[in-house]
Design a protein around this motif. Structure first.
Motif, short mmCIF file in Angstrom:
data_model
loop_
_atom_site.label_atom_id
_atom_site.label_comp_id
_atom_site.label_asym_id
_atom_site.label_seq_id
_atom_site.Cartn_x
_atom_site.Cartn_y
_atom_site.Cartn_z
N GLN A 89 -5.70 5.81 3.94
CA GLN A 89 -4.55 6.66 3.59
C GLN A 89 -3.27 5.83 3.57
OE1 GLN A 89 -5.32 9.46 6.69
NE2 GLN A 89 -6.42 10.88 5.35
N LEU A 90 -3.14 4.92 4.51
CA LEU A 90 -1.99 4.02 4.53
C LEU A 90 -2.02 3.10 3.31
CD1 LEU A 90 0.50 2.73 5.83
CD2 LEU A 90 -1.07 1.35 7.24
N HIS A 91 -3.18 2.54 3.01
CA HIS A 91 -3.34 1.69 1.83
C HIS A 91 -2.85 2.40 0.58
CE1 HIS A 91 -5.50 0.28 -1.74
NE2 HIS A 91 -5.48 -0.92 -1.18
N ASP A 92 -3.30 3.64 0.40
CA ASP A 92 -2.94 4.39 -0.80
C ASP A 92 -1.44 4.65 -0.88
OD1 ASP A 92 -5.65 4.36 -1.31
OD2 ASP A 92 -5.97 6.47 -0.79
N ALA A 93 -0.82 4.94 0.28
CA ALA A 93 0.63 5.17 0.31
C ALA A 93 1.39 3.90 -0.07
CB ALA A 93 1.05 5.65 1.70
N VAL A 94 0.97 2.77 0.50
CA VAL A 94 1.62 1.50 0.18
C VAL A 94 1.44 1.17 -1.30
CG1 VAL A 94 1.58 -1.00 0.59
CG2 VAL A 94 1.46 0.59 2.53
N ALA A 95 0.23 1.36 -1.80
CA ALA A 95 -0.05 1.05 -3.21
C ALA A 95 0.84 1.87 -4.14
CB ALA A 95 -1.53 1.28 -3.51
N ASP A 96 1.04 3.14 -3.82
CA ASP A 96 1.90 4.00 -4.64
C ASP A 96 3.35 3.50 -4.60
OD1 ASP A 96 -0.22 5.61 -5.38
OD2 ASP A 96 0.26 7.21 -3.95
N LEU A 97 3.82 3.12 -3.43
CA LEU A 97 5.18 2.60 -3.30
C LEU A 97 5.34 1.29 -4.07
CD1 LEU A 97 5.67 3.39 0.47
CD2 LEU A 97 7.11 4.31 -1.36
N ARG A 98 4.35 0.42 -3.99
CA ARG A 98 4.41 -0.86 -4.70
C ARG A 98 4.42 -0.63 -6.21
NH1 ARG A 98 6.39 -4.76 -3.66
NH2 ARG A 98 4.83 -6.32 -4.24
#
Length: 195
Positions: A89-98
């Motif tokens: 879930q953290l990975h997906d949040a970071v990926a969206d921000l990037r």
């Protein structure tokens, strides 16, 4: 520079009696002192888990974001969220921000063994579980393109030794505790800005 704070009660500043002694304003003040014009918004929500990051990310992207600081993991630990689930879930949040063009700094789950409510006999177990969770988060955040702030290495021994770094609830940081955390976060924030 549009600075956005995402995550849980630590990112929101619960425990401090003064807003200016919370992470967002402390980091913004440091960046302003370095010559940046800063627009700060805090999208963090007390009690948030990694599953709650999606809505915060959407709000940050909608408001515009150049640098996101994500502080998450304590509530995942207290609610027994499996490490691989929270990390994804953290990975997906970071990926969206990037993908939205933001630089991202992540502060992983704290070592909850320093909290006064943890019985001494369980502290080594709680510390090990906290470390394992933080490691899974770290690996996921780096894969998604974040810079991980190694806050725990600097902060945990100080919180363990100094009760004044905790708020009256003995769980959240006090204003002094937030200053310690902000100081530990700053090098990662500065690294993202200089990249």
């Amino acid at each position: 520079m549009r600075l956005r704070l995402l995550g849980d009660s630590l990112a929101a500043g619960v425990g401090s009696t003064r807003r200016e002694d919370t992470l967002g304003p402390l980091l913004a003040a440091r960046l302003r002192a370095a010559g940046h014009k800063v627009d700060l918004r805090v999208h963090a929500v007390p009690g948030a888990r990694s599953a709650d990051l999606r809505a915060q990310v959407q709000a940050a992207i909608a408001s515009g974001v150049d640098l996101a600081v994500v502080v998450i993991g304590a509530n995942d630990l207290t609610r027994f969220v499996p490490a691989h689930v929270g990390a994804q879930q953290l990975h997906d949040a970071v990926a969206d921000l990037r993908r939205a063009g933001a630089g991202v700094v992540v502060s992983t789950a704290p070592d909850l063994s320093v909290v006064a409510h943890v019985p001494p006999a369980l502290r080594h177990v709680v510390s090990a579980v906290s470390r394992d969770y933080a490691l899974a988060q770290q690996q996921a955040a780096i894969r998604a393109g974040a810079v991980v702030a190694h806050v725990e290495q600097a902060v945990t021994p100080r919180f363990a030794a100094d009760p004044s770094l905790f708020a009256a609830d003995r769980f959240h940081p006090s204003g002094a505790g937030y200053r310690v955390i902000a100081e530990a976060l700053a090098p990662a924030v500065e690294a993202v800005l200089s990249a």
